[in-house]
Design an enzyme around this catalytic site. Structure first.
Site, PDB file in Angstrom:
ATOM      1  N   LYS A 127       0.824  -1.216   0.000  1.00 18.06           N
ATOM      2  CA  LYS A 127       0.000   0.000   0.000  1.00 18.06           C
ATOM      3  C   LYS A 127       0.853   1.259   0.000  1.00 18.06           C
ATOM      4  O   LYS A 127       0.433   2.289  -0.520  1.00 18.06           O
ATOM      5  CB  LYS A 127      -0.992  -0.014   1.163  1.00 18.06           C
ATOM      6  CG  LYS A 127      -2.086  -1.062   0.956  1.00 18.06           C
ATOM      7  CD  LYS A 127      -3.433  -0.648   1.488  1.00 18.06           C
ATOM      8  CE  LYS A 127      -4.501  -1.595   0.970  1.00 18.06           C
ATOM      9  NZ  LYS A 127      -5.812  -1.417   1.523  1.00 18.06           N
ATOM     10  N   LYS A 168      -5.543  -9.393  -6.782  1.00 19.83           N
ATOM     11  CA  LYS A 168      -6.910  -9.661  -6.304  1.00 19.83           C
ATOM     12  C   LYS A 168      -7.835  -8.487  -6.651  1.00 19.83           C
ATOM     13  O   LYS A 168      -7.375  -7.350  -6.790  1.00 19.83           O
ATOM     14  CB  LYS A 168      -6.929  -9.950  -4.811  1.00 19.83           C
ATOM     15  CG  LYS A 168      -6.773  -8.757  -3.920  1.00 19.83           C
ATOM     16  CD  LYS A 168      -7.234  -9.083  -2.493  1.00 19.83           C
ATOM     17  CE  LYS A 168      -7.250  -7.797  -1.675  1.00 19.83           C
ATOM     18  NZ  LYS A 168      -7.976  -7.882  -0.448  1.00 19.83           N
ATOM     19  N   LYS A 186     -11.678  -3.207  -3.897  1.00 14.48           N
ATOM     20  CA  LYS A 186     -12.643  -2.122  -4.071  1.00 14.48           C
ATOM     21  C   LYS A 186     -11.989  -0.765  -4.234  1.00 14.48           C
ATOM     22  O   LYS A 186     -12.596   0.164  -4.755  1.00 14.48           O
ATOM     23  CB  LYS A 186     -13.660  -2.117  -2.934  1.00 14.48           C
ATOM     24  CG  LYS A 186     -13.089  -2.052  -1.536  1.00 14.48           C
ATOM     25  CD  LYS A 186     -14.219  -1.917  -0.536  1.00 14.48           C
ATOM     26  CE  LYS A 186     -14.199  -2.983   0.540  1.00 14.48           C
ATOM     27  NZ  LYS A 186     -12.949  -3.065   1.330  1.00 14.48           N
TER      28      LYS A 186
HETATM   29  N1  AQP Z   1     -10.729 -10.278  -4.221  1.00 16.20           N
HETATM   30  C1  AQP Z   1     -11.120 -10.892  -3.120  1.00 16.20           C
HETATM   31  N2  AQP Z   1     -11.438 -12.204  -3.145  1.00 16.20           N
HETATM   32  C2  AQP Z   1     -11.862 -12.829  -2.028  1.00 16.20           C
HETATM   33  N3  AQP Z   1     -12.009 -12.210  -0.837  1.00 16.20           N
HETATM   34  C3  AQP Z   1     -11.713 -10.908  -0.755  1.00 16.20           C
HETATM   35  N4  AQP Z   1     -11.755 -10.013   0.263  1.00 16.20           N
HETATM   36  C4  AQP Z   1     -11.354  -8.805  -0.200  1.00 16.20           C
HETATM   37  N5  AQP Z   1     -11.049  -8.876  -1.492  1.00 16.20           N
HETATM   38  C5  AQP Z   1     -11.260 -10.167  -1.885  1.00 16.20           C
HETATM   39  C6  AQP Z   1     -12.175 -10.320   1.610  1.00 16.20           C
HETATM   40  O1  AQP Z   1     -13.167  -9.376   1.985  1.00 16.20           O
HETATM   41  C7  AQP Z   1     -13.115  -9.170   3.393  1.00 16.20           C
HETATM   42  C8  AQP Z   1     -13.196  -7.722   3.709  1.00 16.20           C
HETATM   43  O2  AQP Z   1     -12.060  -7.085   3.221  1.00 16.20           O
HETATM   44  P1  AQP Z   1     -11.679  -5.622   3.684  1.00 16.20           P
HETATM   45  O3  AQP Z   1     -12.643  -4.668   3.155  1.00 16.20           O
HETATM   46  O4  AQP Z   1     -11.504  -5.573   5.146  1.00 16.20           O
HETATM   47  O5  AQP Z   1     -10.254  -5.350   3.099  1.00 16.20           O
HETATM   48  P2  AQP Z   1      -9.478  -5.898   1.916  1.00 16.20           P
HETATM   49  O6  AQP Z   1      -9.161  -7.345   2.055  1.00 16.20           O
HETATM   50  O7  AQP Z   1      -8.309  -4.995   1.779  1.00 16.20           O
HETATM   51  O8  AQP Z   1     -10.508  -5.700   0.706  1.00 16.20           O
HETATM   52  P3  AQP Z   1     -10.330  -4.842  -0.561  1.00 16.20           P
HETATM   53  O9  AQP Z   1     -11.589  -4.937  -1.368  1.00 16.20           O
HETATM   54  O10 AQP Z   1      -9.063  -5.182  -1.270  1.00 16.20           O
HETATM   55  O11 AQP Z   1     -10.257  -3.388   0.048  1.00 16.20           O
HETATM   56  P4  AQP Z   1      -9.204  -2.260  -0.200  1.00 16.20           P
HETATM   57  O12 AQP Z   1      -9.189  -2.070  -1.678  1.00 16.20           O
HETATM   58  O13 AQP Z   1      -9.749  -1.081   0.531  1.00 16.20           O
HETATM   59  O14 AQP Z   1      -7.888  -2.719   0.340  1.00 16.20           O
HETATM   60  C9  AQP Z   1     -11.839  -9.831   3.886  1.00 16.20           C
HETATM   61  O15 AQP Z   1     -12.182 -11.049   4.542  1.00 16.20           O
HETATM   62  C10 AQP Z   1     -11.059 -10.116   2.632  1.00 16.20           C
HETATM   63  O16 AQP Z   1     -10.224 -11.253   2.748  1.00 16.20           O
END
Ligand code: AQP
Length: 340
Positions: free
Chosen positions: A123, A205, A208
């Site tokens: 990040k 991956k 969002k």
């Molecule tokens: N691409 C993915 N495939 C499967 N699981 C996913 N998760 C996130 N992306 C995928 C799971 O969603 C849960 C919540 O995630 P989070 O919002 O706490 O943070 P994250 O993992 O960092 O999700 P993002 O979408 O990638 O957010 P940003 O972009 O803000 O960093 C977790 O259980 C995660 O494993």
């Protein structure tokens, strides 16, 4: 004779804490990898759910959009099937104990430990113009979120395993100095959790916060948008719908179709034998649209009942404060602070 559940047994259910950041609009990845599985956990565990809004500000947020994303994430959790009567759902910033315990735990975490976190490395490259201290100490806040509820387990994707390991280390370190204070949480590995990859760069991956809107499908995307994004999904040049090395895009689409329909990869390969990628992408898009339709309908219902949402998040916060305050008081007492 069937055994009646006793209060004691109910209380003995293991505690699971799950949280999601409202850092953007919730994606199909969040849904298939997390939310959908959380719904299934509600009967077997004492689940507590949080909208981790404090975590989301490690990346700059537009205030108006942020407010909307927090409420949308809350409504979406309910729309996916999380029942706030069964499992409290709260907004992290409404429960002051999180930020307070995070500060205490800062002082029981080593700089070197945080420096090894791969998410920080990733990040800080991605947001090179805003490498703030929050991005660095994020895993400590996450440890506080978990330890405050004496959670037995935390559902984590592969990307969060390192953070959970750190939470365990912090808990163990604190316990070894002051005696048992925190439960050391275990990862909950879901058997059905799919890892969804970016539609534009399938080696990464689906996230969002990815600025390329075509890389993710939001749970709330309109059907025509979902179809358009799948049609644009990056694939390969060999035009065979088959799992294989160097076929990240197709592997991902097969994984999504399998997660949504319950069909195995082999069944999907058989079904699309001799067919082109165009037909295949359309089929994946249509299956996703069908999966999302009932969730979107329920979401529209919840988001139009803001009073209900407010009632639930206030109740959730009261519950969370009651439980977490006990842990915070215990930790503060052990450190030597004077009770209020
Ligand atoms: N691409 C993915 N495939 C499967 N699981 C996913 N998760 C996130 N992306 C995928 C799971 O969603 C849960 C919540 O995630 P989070 O919002 O706490 O943070 P994250 O993992 O960092 O999700 P993002 O979408 O990638 O957010 P940003 O972009 O803000 O960093 C977790 O259980 C995660 O494993």
């Amino acid at each position: 004779m069937s055994e009646q559940p006793t209060t004691e047994k109910v209380e003995k259910k293991k505690v699971i804490l799950s949280a999601i950041q409202p850092s953007g609009t919730i994606t199909l990845g969040n849904y298939l990898g997390a939310l959908r599985n959380w719904v299934k956990l509600q009967d077997d565990y004492n689940c507590i759910f949080a909208i981790a809004d404090l975590h989301a500000i490690t990346v700059r947020q537009d205030p108006q959009k942020f407010r909307q994303n927090i409420l949308n994430a809350y409504a979406l959790l309910l729309a996916c099937g999380i029942d706030p009567e069964k499992s409290p759902v709260f907004i992290q910033s409404h429960v002051h104990t999180h930020a307070e315990l995070a500060w205490l735990l800062n002082c029981y975490t080593q700089f070197g430990e945080l420096s090894r976190m791969t998410q920080f490395k990733d990040k800080s490259q991605k947001y090179a113009n805003n490498v703030n201290a929050g991005l660095f100490t994020y895993p400590i806040l996450m440890a506080a979120d978990i330890l405050l509820y004496q959670a037995d387990m935390v559902p984590v994707g592969a990307d969060q395993k390192q953070h959970l390991e750190l939470a365990r280390n912090i808990a163990d370190r604190f316990n070894s100095i002051y005696g048992k204070t925190f439960k050391s949480p275990e990862p909950y590995i879901s058997r059905s959790g799919a890892r969804v990859m970016s539609l534009q760069d399938p080696a990464k991956k689906m996230s969002k916060s990815d600025e390329n809107v075509n890389s993710w499908v939001a749970v709330l995307d309109k059907p025509e948008t979902v179809m358009k994004k799948f049609k644009r999904a990056v694939t390969d040049s060999d035009a065979v719908v088959k799992i294989g090395e160097g076929k990240d895009g197709i592997n991902n689409l097969i994984g999504i179709l399998s997660a949504v329909t319950g069909k195995t990869a082999e069944e999907i390969e058989f079904e699309f034998e001799g067919k082109g990628y165009g037909d295949f992408k359309t089929a994946v898009g249509e299956a996703v649209v069908e999966e999302l339709k009932p969730i979107q309908n329920r979401f529209n219902d919840f988001i139009n009942h803001k009073d209900y949402l407010e009632e639930q998040y206030k109740k959730g916060a009261e519950f969370a404060l009651r439980i977490s305050q006990r842990t915070l008081d215990k930790a503060m007492k052990k450190i030597g602070f004077i009770a209020k």
